[in-house]
Design a protein around this motif. Structure first.
Motif, PDB file in Angstrom:
ATOM      1  N   TYR A  35      52.251 -21.447  32.503  1.00 28.20           N
ATOM      2  CA  TYR A  35      53.012 -22.262  31.560  1.00 28.20           C
ATOM      3  C   TYR A  35      54.508 -22.304  31.871  1.00 28.20           C
ATOM      4  O   TYR A  35      55.256 -23.049  31.233  1.00 28.20           O
ATOM      5  CB  TYR A  35      52.844 -21.711  30.129  1.00 28.20           C
ATOM      6  N   CYS A  36      54.981 -21.520  32.841  1.00 30.96           N
ATOM      7  CA  CYS A  36      56.410 -21.307  33.041  1.00 30.96           C
ATOM      8  C   CYS A  36      57.057 -22.411  33.870  1.00 30.96           C
ATOM      9  O   CYS A  36      56.536 -22.803  34.917  1.00 30.96           O
ATOM     10  CB  CYS A  36      56.642 -19.960  33.719  1.00 30.96           C
ATOM     11  N   ASP A  37      58.239 -22.882  33.396  1.00 29.31           N
ATOM     12  CA  ASP A  37      59.000 -23.868  34.174  1.00 29.31           C
ATOM     13  C   ASP A  37      60.398 -23.352  34.514  1.00 29.31           C
ATOM     14  O   ASP A  37      61.267 -24.124  34.911  1.00 29.31           O
ATOM     15  CB  ASP A  37      59.097 -25.203  33.428  1.00 29.31           C
ATOM     16  N   PHE A  38      60.629 -22.030  34.385  1.00 28.47           N
ATOM     17  CA  PHE A  38      61.913 -21.466  34.775  1.00 28.47           C
ATOM     18  C   PHE A  38      62.000 -21.363  36.293  1.00 28.47           C
ATOM     19  O   PHE A  38      60.976 -21.313  36.992  1.00 28.47           O
ATOM     20  CB  PHE A  38      62.120 -20.074  34.160  1.00 28.47           C
ATOM     21  N   TRP A  73      44.276 -16.061  31.025  1.00 26.36           N
ATOM     22  CA  TRP A  73      44.399 -17.512  30.844  1.00 26.36           C
ATOM     23  C   TRP A  73      45.802 -17.980  31.222  1.00 26.36           C
ATOM     24  O   TRP A  73      45.986 -19.057  31.776  1.00 26.36           O
ATOM     25  CB  TRP A  73      44.096 -17.855  29.383  1.00 26.36           C
ATOM     26  N   MET A  74      46.823 -17.134  30.939  1.00 29.47           N
ATOM     27  CA  MET A  74      48.218 -17.477  31.253  1.00 29.47           C
ATOM     28  C   MET A  74      48.633 -17.082  32.667  1.00 29.47           C
ATOM     29  O   MET A  74      49.723 -17.409  33.115  1.00 29.47           O
ATOM     30  CB  MET A  74      49.151 -16.790  30.244  1.00 29.47           C
ATOM     31  N   LEU A 110      49.959 -25.373  34.206  1.00 27.44           N
ATOM     32  CA  LEU A 110      49.221 -25.669  32.976  1.00 27.44           C
ATOM     33  C   LEU A 110      49.149 -27.174  32.733  1.00 27.44           C
ATOM     34  O   LEU A 110      48.083 -27.693  32.353  1.00 27.44           O
ATOM     35  CB  LEU A 110      49.892 -24.989  31.784  1.00 27.44           C
ATOM     36  N   GLU A 111      50.237 -27.882  32.958  1.00 25.86           N
ATOM     37  CA  GLU A 111      50.232 -29.335  32.773  1.00 25.86           C
ATOM     38  C   GLU A 111      49.204 -29.988  33.693  1.00 25.86           C
ATOM     39  O   GLU A 111      48.461 -30.886  33.279  1.00 25.86           O
ATOM     40  CB  GLU A 111      51.633 -29.884  33.037  1.00 25.86           C
ATOM     41  N   LYS A 112      49.119 -29.508  34.916  1.00 28.71           N
ATOM     42  CA  LYS A 112      48.151 -30.054  35.864  1.00 28.71           C
ATOM     43  C   LYS A 112      46.724 -29.727  35.437  1.00 28.71           C
ATOM     44  O   LYS A 112      45.833 -30.591  35.490  1.00 28.71           O
ATOM     45  CB  LYS A 112      48.419 -29.513  37.271  1.00 28.71           C
ATOM     46  N   PHE A 113      46.487 -28.489  35.022  1.00 30.14           N
ATOM     47  CA  PHE A 113      45.143 -28.082  34.602  1.00 30.14           C
ATOM     48  C   PHE A 113      44.645 -28.944  33.449  1.00 30.14           C
ATOM     49  O   PHE A 113      43.483 -29.346  33.408  1.00 30.14           O
ATOM     50  CB  PHE A 113      45.126 -26.609  34.196  1.00 30.14           C
ATOM     51  N   ILE A 114      45.529 -29.215  32.491  1.00 33.21           N
ATOM     52  CA  ILE A 114      45.150 -30.038  31.339  1.00 33.21           C
ATOM     53  C   ILE A 114      44.876 -31.473  31.788  1.00 33.21           C
ATOM     54  O   ILE A 114      43.915 -32.103  31.341  1.00 33.21           O
ATOM     55  CB  ILE A 114      46.248 -29.993  30.266  1.00 33.21           C
ATOM     56  N   VAL A 161      43.764 -32.582  34.624  1.00 31.87           N
ATOM     57  CA  VAL A 161      42.512 -32.753  35.375  1.00 31.87           C
ATOM     58  C   VAL A 161      41.307 -32.210  34.619  1.00 31.87           C
ATOM     59  O   VAL A 161      40.195 -32.182  35.152  1.00 31.87           O
ATOM     60  CB  VAL A 161      42.614 -32.078  36.770  1.00 31.87           C
ATOM     61  N   GLY A 162      41.524 -31.745  33.375  1.00 28.58           N
ATOM     62  CA  GLY A 162      40.409 -31.277  32.567  1.00 28.58           C
ATOM     63  C   GLY A 162      39.986 -29.843  32.827  1.00 28.58           C
ATOM     64  O   GLY A 162      38.915 -29.417  32.387  1.00 28.58           O
ATOM     65  N   LYS A 163      40.826 -29.081  33.522  1.00 30.39           N
ATOM     66  CA  LYS A 163      40.494 -27.691  33.829  1.00 30.39           C
ATOM     67  C   LYS A 163      40.859 -26.751  32.691  1.00 30.39           C
ATOM     68  O   LYS A 163      40.377 -25.613  32.620  1.00 30.39           O
ATOM     69  CB  LYS A 163      41.227 -27.272  35.113  1.00 30.39           C
ATOM     70  N   ALA A 164      41.740 -27.199  31.787  1.00 31.21           N
ATOM     71  CA  ALA A 164      42.150 -26.375  30.640  1.00 31.21           C
ATOM     72  C   ALA A 164      42.315 -27.268  29.421  1.00 31.21           C
ATOM     73  O   ALA A 164      42.607 -28.460  29.541  1.00 31.21           O
ATOM     74  CB  ALA A 164      43.462 -25.656  30.950  1.00 31.21           C
ATOM     75  N   ASP A 165      42.123 -26.679  28.245  1.00 33.33           N
ATOM     76  CA  ASP A 165      42.321 -27.417  27.001  1.00 33.33           C
ATOM     77  C   ASP A 165      43.804 -27.463  26.653  1.00 33.33           C
ATOM     78  O   ASP A 165      44.550 -26.518  26.923  1.00 33.33           O
ATOM     79  CB  ASP A 165      41.570 -26.739  25.851  1.00 33.33           C
ATOM     80  N   ALA A 166      44.213 -28.547  26.022  1.00 37.47           N
ATOM     81  CA  ALA A 166      45.591 -28.657  25.548  1.00 37.47           C
ATOM     82  C   ALA A 166      45.756 -27.838  24.272  1.00 37.47           C
ATOM     83  O   ALA A 166      44.798 -27.659  23.513  1.00 37.47           O
ATOM     84  CB  ALA A 166      45.938 -30.117  25.288  1.00 37.47           C
TER      85      ALA A 166
END
Length: 375
Positions: free
Chosen positions: A17-20, A128-129, A196-200, A202-207
């Motif tokens: 989830y990190c964008d730093f 998950w993170m 995380l943005e990519k996973f969501i 392409v359907g690999k993770a739930d939003a």
């Protein structure tokens, strides 16, 4: 009074989830430390009239540095700046870095506050993170750190897909077991260009579910306030005497100096930010050049920032201050825009200060956007 933020741009691995800004390669760590020291020296005139009240090591993962390396940087601040007699010196740390020996070394250094990135006490959430630590390390490091540090905070994340309200309440219960005087808790957000943005996408993770996050925010506020914490900022809870001096200074508009790649600075009139590239940062600093961009804030920019930060805190927004600092046009606009939010119970006007109500707190950023002045 002002603060110094020092960005340590290294991590063992990337949290999804990190964008730093950070690098997972520490090959240039020694060069980076020298560059950070050099930037501190180059910029000392910017703080000539300020006394340093806080020194904050963020990242990245500052706990990848040894206590000795952190002390080198702290000593550089003391050499080139006027420092308060009792400064708050915070180091962000990951549980997997806080061995018993490392905790003892930090306690013997000038560092007097730890900010530990727990995020969750459950392995399911941590995996998950893609966190580098596990739940056992989280518990073990807190048991050790609380023996040496009185002033501590931990980070927790709520709104994680799959983490129901029951598990969130268990997270809070486990945090309270350690009697830590400050807790920061953040809703999981999906930042652009993160894994995380990519996973969501392409359907690999739930939003994340915003309704669930809202419920967990309410649980958070009720649980911590019942235990004597003051909800002094949207994401921050502290016992009396343990509010973060570094963060409070930011919310109250004090000056701060950002050192290191990607670090931001504020001088009361404008902002600057360093290049987010380790190699280019080091090269520029070695040439005694500051690799940064600057922006002078307009009157409207400063008003909007005051609204955004003020509405997140227990200090709120003062219409009288708005009129004094920005003029009657701004104060009239503020009160006009706030009217509908007062009527629907999201804001209150108490003792001439605009505050979010318990109902409006979770929506504070959206309400602030509605109060922004747009020319």
């Amino acid at each position: 009074m002002g603060g110094i933020y020092i960005h340590i741009p290294f991590c063992k691995q990337a949290c999804y989830y990190c964008d730093f800004h950070f690098s997972t390669s520490t090959g240039k760590k020694e060069e980076m430390i020298r560059a950070l020291q050099k930037e501190l020296q180059l910029r000392k005139e910017e703080f000539r009239d300020e006394k340093v009240e806080t020194i904050y090591f963020g990242g990245g993962t500052p706990s990848l540095l040894s206590a000795g390396e952190l002390s080198q940087l702290i000593n550089t601040v003391y050499t080139h700046y006027r420092v308060d007699e009792n400064p708050e010196i915070t180091v962000e740390a990951n549980p997997d870095d806080l061995s018993a020996k490392k905790i003892e070394e930090l306690a013997a250094s000038p560092v007097n506050r730890l900010s530990i990135g727990i995020q969750s006490f459950f392995d399911t959430d941590l995996k998950w993170m893609n966190r580098a630590h596990n739940a056992n390390e989280a518990r073990k490091c807190l048991s050790g750190a609380t023996r040496y540090f009185d002033n501590m905070t931990i980070d927790l994340i709520y709104g994680i897909p799959g983490m129901d309200n029951s598990r969130w309440m268990e997270n809070l219960a486990r945090a309270l077991e350690y009697q830590i005087p400050h807790i920061s808790a953040y809703a999981l957000t999906v930042e652009p260009k993160t894994a995380l943005e990519k996973f969501i996408r392409v359907g690999k993770a739930d939003a994340p579910n915003e309704a669930q996050a809202g419920e967990q925010f309410a649980i958070l506020a009720e649980t911590l306030q019942s235990d004597g914490f003051v909800h002094y900022e949207l994401s921050n809870f502290g016992k009396e005497g343990y509010f973060s001096r570094n963060n409070t200074a930011y919310w109250l508009g004090k000056k701060y100096l950002g050192i290191g790649p990607s670090a931001h600075s504020y001088d009361g009139r404008g902002r600057s930010w360093n290049i987010a590239n380790n190699a280019r940062y080091i090269k520029a600093i070695n040439r005694e050049e500051l690799p940064r961009e600057t922006e002078i804030l307009t009157e409207t920019d400063r008003y909007n920032e005051y609204v955004m930060t003020g509405l997140r805190t227990i200090w709120g927004i003062s219409p009288a201050r708005v009129e004094k600092d920005f003029g009657p046009e701004y104060s009239r606009y503020l009160l006009k825009q706030a009217g509908k939010h007062i009527e629907n119970g999201m804001l209150s006007l108490d003792e001439h200060v605009l505050l979010t109500t318990s109902k409006g707190k979770f929506l504070a950023d959206g309400i602030a956007a509605d109060l922004f002045f747009v020319k």
